[in-house]
Design a protein around this motif. Structure first.
Motif, PDB file in Angstrom:
ATOM      1  N   VAL A 105       5.625   3.956   9.591  1.00 40.03           N
ATOM      2  CA  VAL A 105       6.550   4.502   8.601  1.00 40.03           C
ATOM      3  C   VAL A 105       7.277   5.680   9.237  1.00 40.03           C
ATOM      4  O   VAL A 105       6.664   6.690   9.588  1.00 40.03           O
ATOM      5  CB  VAL A 105       5.810   4.961   7.332  1.00 40.03           C
ATOM      6  CG1 VAL A 105       6.802   5.474   6.298  1.00 40.03           C
ATOM      7  CG2 VAL A 105       4.971   3.824   6.761  1.00 40.03           C
ATOM      8  N   CYS A 107       9.331   8.868   9.286  1.00 39.96           N
ATOM      9  CA  CYS A 107       9.630   9.991   8.393  1.00 39.96           C
ATOM     10  C   CYS A 107      10.595  10.992   9.037  1.00 39.96           C
ATOM     11  O   CYS A 107      10.851  12.057   8.463  1.00 39.96           O
ATOM     12  CB  CYS A 107       8.337  10.699   7.994  1.00 39.96           C
ATOM     13  SG  CYS A 107       7.102   9.622   7.234  1.00 39.96           S
ATOM     14  N   ALA A 134       8.941   0.790   8.343  1.00 37.78           N
ATOM     15  CA  ALA A 134       9.460   1.267   7.066  1.00 37.78           C
ATOM     16  C   ALA A 134      10.028   2.659   7.294  1.00 37.78           C
ATOM     17  O   ALA A 134       9.785   3.289   8.335  1.00 37.78           O
ATOM     18  CB  ALA A 134       8.375   1.287   5.997  1.00 37.78           C
ATOM     19  N   LEU A 136      10.674   6.462   5.293  1.00 41.53           N
ATOM     20  CA  LEU A 136      10.461   7.340   4.143  1.00 41.53           C
ATOM     21  C   LEU A 136      11.469   8.477   4.225  1.00 41.53           C
ATOM     22  O   LEU A 136      11.539   9.179   5.229  1.00 41.53           O
ATOM     23  CB  LEU A 136       9.030   7.882   4.138  1.00 41.53           C
ATOM     24  CG  LEU A 136       8.604   8.635   2.879  1.00 41.53           C
ATOM     25  CD1 LEU A 136       7.132   8.383   2.575  1.00 41.53           C
ATOM     26  CD2 LEU A 136       8.851  10.132   3.016  1.00 41.53           C
ATOM     27  N   LEU A 155      11.241   4.906  -0.234  1.00 41.81           N
ATOM     28  CA  LEU A 155      10.492   4.177   0.780  1.00 41.81           C
ATOM     29  C   LEU A 155      11.251   2.882   1.035  1.00 41.81           C
ATOM     30  O   LEU A 155      11.324   2.006   0.165  1.00 41.81           O
ATOM     31  CB  LEU A 155       9.069   3.883   0.312  1.00 41.81           C
ATOM     32  CG  LEU A 155       8.176   3.142   1.300  1.00 41.81           C
ATOM     33  CD1 LEU A 155       7.935   3.983   2.557  1.00 41.81           C
ATOM     34  CD2 LEU A 155       6.853   2.770   0.662  1.00 41.81           C
ATOM     35  N   CYS A 157      11.903  -0.587   3.079  1.00 43.44           N
ATOM     36  CA  CYS A 157      11.184  -1.572   3.881  1.00 43.44           C
ATOM     37  C   CYS A 157      11.796  -2.941   3.630  1.00 43.44           C
ATOM     38  O   CYS A 157      11.985  -3.343   2.469  1.00 43.44           O
ATOM     39  CB  CYS A 157       9.700  -1.567   3.515  1.00 43.44           C
ATOM     40  SG  CYS A 157       8.675  -2.612   4.562  1.00 43.44           S
ATOM     41  N   GLY A 163       6.213  -3.139   1.717  1.00 45.08           N
ATOM     42  CA  GLY A 163       6.708  -1.965   1.011  1.00 45.08           C
ATOM     43  C   GLY A 163       5.865  -1.635  -0.197  1.00 45.08           C
ATOM     44  O   GLY A 163       5.553  -0.463  -0.456  1.00 45.08           O
ATOM     45  N   LEU A 167       3.775   1.749  -0.714  1.00 45.92           N
ATOM     46  CA  LEU A 167       4.068   2.561  -1.896  1.00 45.92           C
ATOM     47  C   LEU A 167       2.780   2.921  -2.627  1.00 45.92           C
ATOM     48  O   LEU A 167       2.558   4.078  -3.004  1.00 45.92           O
ATOM     49  CB  LEU A 167       5.026   1.788  -2.806  1.00 45.92           C
ATOM     50  CG  LEU A 167       5.553   2.483  -4.055  1.00 45.92           C
ATOM     51  CD1 LEU A 167       6.975   2.010  -4.348  1.00 45.92           C
ATOM     52  CD2 LEU A 167       4.668   2.183  -5.260  1.00 45.92           C
ATOM     53  N   PRO A 177       6.983   7.619  -4.465  1.00 46.95           N
ATOM     54  CA  PRO A 177       7.946   6.827  -3.694  1.00 46.95           C
ATOM     55  C   PRO A 177       8.622   5.778  -4.583  1.00 46.95           C
ATOM     56  O   PRO A 177       7.998   5.171  -5.443  1.00 46.95           O
ATOM     57  CB  PRO A 177       7.078   6.150  -2.620  1.00 46.95           C
ATOM     58  CG  PRO A 177       5.700   6.725  -2.773  1.00 46.95           C
ATOM     59  CD  PRO A 177       5.601   7.233  -4.177  1.00 46.95           C
ATOM     60  N   LEU A 179      10.943   2.236  -4.137  1.00 45.83           N
ATOM     61  CA  LEU A 179      11.097   1.220  -3.101  1.00 45.83           C
ATOM     62  C   LEU A 179      12.519   0.669  -3.034  1.00 45.83           C
ATOM     63  O   LEU A 179      13.174   0.466  -4.066  1.00 45.83           O
ATOM     64  CB  LEU A 179      10.115   0.078  -3.375  1.00 45.83           C
ATOM     65  CG  LEU A 179       9.848  -0.925  -2.264  1.00 45.83           C
ATOM     66  CD1 LEU A 179       9.297  -0.224  -1.015  1.00 45.83           C
ATOM     67  CD2 LEU A 179       8.865  -1.991  -2.748  1.00 45.83           C
TER      68      LEU A 179
END
Length: 335
Positions: A105, A107, A134, A136, A155, A157, A163, A167, A177, A179
């Motif tokens: 993920v 970030c 993914a 964030l 989030l 994805c 996802g 989440l 989060p 999606l």
């Protein structure tokens, strides 16, 4: 369900990495925080505090800290929370230790200088082929997330099932989060808002008023949307948390590293002097150059971002640059 995401590795021991580690803990995940600097790891273990990057926030004993990249790599999911311009090299260091199929993920918010790559592109080039990715992003000050204040994020994805698992794994009462499958839009919003925050800081430093700042936010959002659409993102994504939400936060508070840097420039201070006083990274300083290059490549008009880059890297004067923006031809309002 979250059976396969019991243990989360956080890669990056700065303020945002530490805050995300605390968010994962609050969501009920076992959490390992990797920091590049051994002194940061030792301080966390000894003092239960990251005094260099997030002072005043107690860190529970359940949070593991390590300088060994194999630590987070052995987890069920990893959060990549390093500065954008270093993300590729850090991911390459992590790659040999990563279990096949472990989701990563991202970030970090930025666009890579030189390659003009989005963060997903930079990471995909060095992680094992097929690593699920993914993103964030959203309106997040690290100190507030770390203290458990209410926060909502995007989030993004492409894999809906993954996802949903991420989440559920990261979400909690105070960290919410939302999606989307628009990975491109979420990344562009998070990257470009840092550049625009510098512009809004200049407005504050030059005492140009709230009207001017509101105009910059609004026209800046149009620039973000144009670039995202040109890359394949959706305009509605930029009306959400990773676009309008993040832009509004970052351009409205001097808690923002980028806005406070812009304010210092607007007051007449030199960029090198401001950067020399800081340990934390103002991503917009580096992203501005990449955004302008990418926009030029795609034929996207981004005058505010060009103006910021001209001040940061082109040696342009602040007043001269402001006059240039104000002297642009009148036109119809559009996206």
């Amino acid at each position: 369900m979250t059976e396969d995401v019991r243990r989360v590795g956080v890669v990056g021991g700065g303020a945002w990495g530490t805050a995300m580690a605390l968010a994962a803990l609050r969501a009920g995940r076992e959490t390992v925080l990797w920091a590049r600097e051994p002194a940061v790891v030792e301080a966390i273990r000894r003092d239960r505090e990251n005094r260099d990057y997030l002072p005043g926030v107690p860190l529970p004993a359940e949070l593991e800290a390590t300088a060994d990249p194999a630590g987070p790599a052995g987890c069920d999911a990893v959060l990549l929370v390093t500065p954008a311009q270093h993300l590729r090299s850090v991911a390459a260091r992590l790659a040999p230790h990563l279990k096949p199929g472990t989701p990563a993920v991202i970030c970090a918010k930025g666009i890579e200088i030189g390659t003009r790559a989005l963060m997903t592109e930079a990471v995909a080039a060095v992680l094992p082929p097929g690593t699920p990715l993914a993103v964030l992003s959203g309106p997040t000050f690290a100190a507030e997330v770390a203290r458990g204040l209410p926060t909502a994020v995007t989030l993004a994805c492409a894999d809906a099932a993954l996802g949903a698992r991420l989440l559920e794994a990261l979400g909690s009462l105070t960290f919410r989060p939302y999606l989307t499958d628009d990975v491109i839009g979420a990344q562009v919003g998070g990257a470009v808002k840092n550049v625009l925050a510098i512009a809004c800081g200049v407005v504050v430093g030059r005492r140009l008023g709230d009207n001017a700042r509101a105009a910059l936010i609004t026209r800046g959002l149009a620039e973000i949307t144009r670039l995202a659409v040109a890359l394949g993102g959706r305009p509605e994504t930029l009306m959400g948390l990773s676009g309008l939400g993040d832009l509004t936060l970052t351009c409205s508070s001097l808690q923002s590293r980028n806005m406070s840097l812009g304010a210092a420039l607007g007051e007449g201070r030199a960029l090198d002097d401001v950067l020399g006083e800081r340990r934390s990274v103002a991503e917009g300083v580096y992203t501005a150059r990449a955004v302008v290059a990418l926009a030029g490549q795609l034929g996207v008009d981004m005058p505010i971002c060009r103006a910021v880059d001209a001040i940061l890297t082109g040696g342009a004067g602040v007043d001269e640059t402001i006059r240039g923006l104000l002297s642009r031809p009148f036109r119809e309002e559009e996206g």
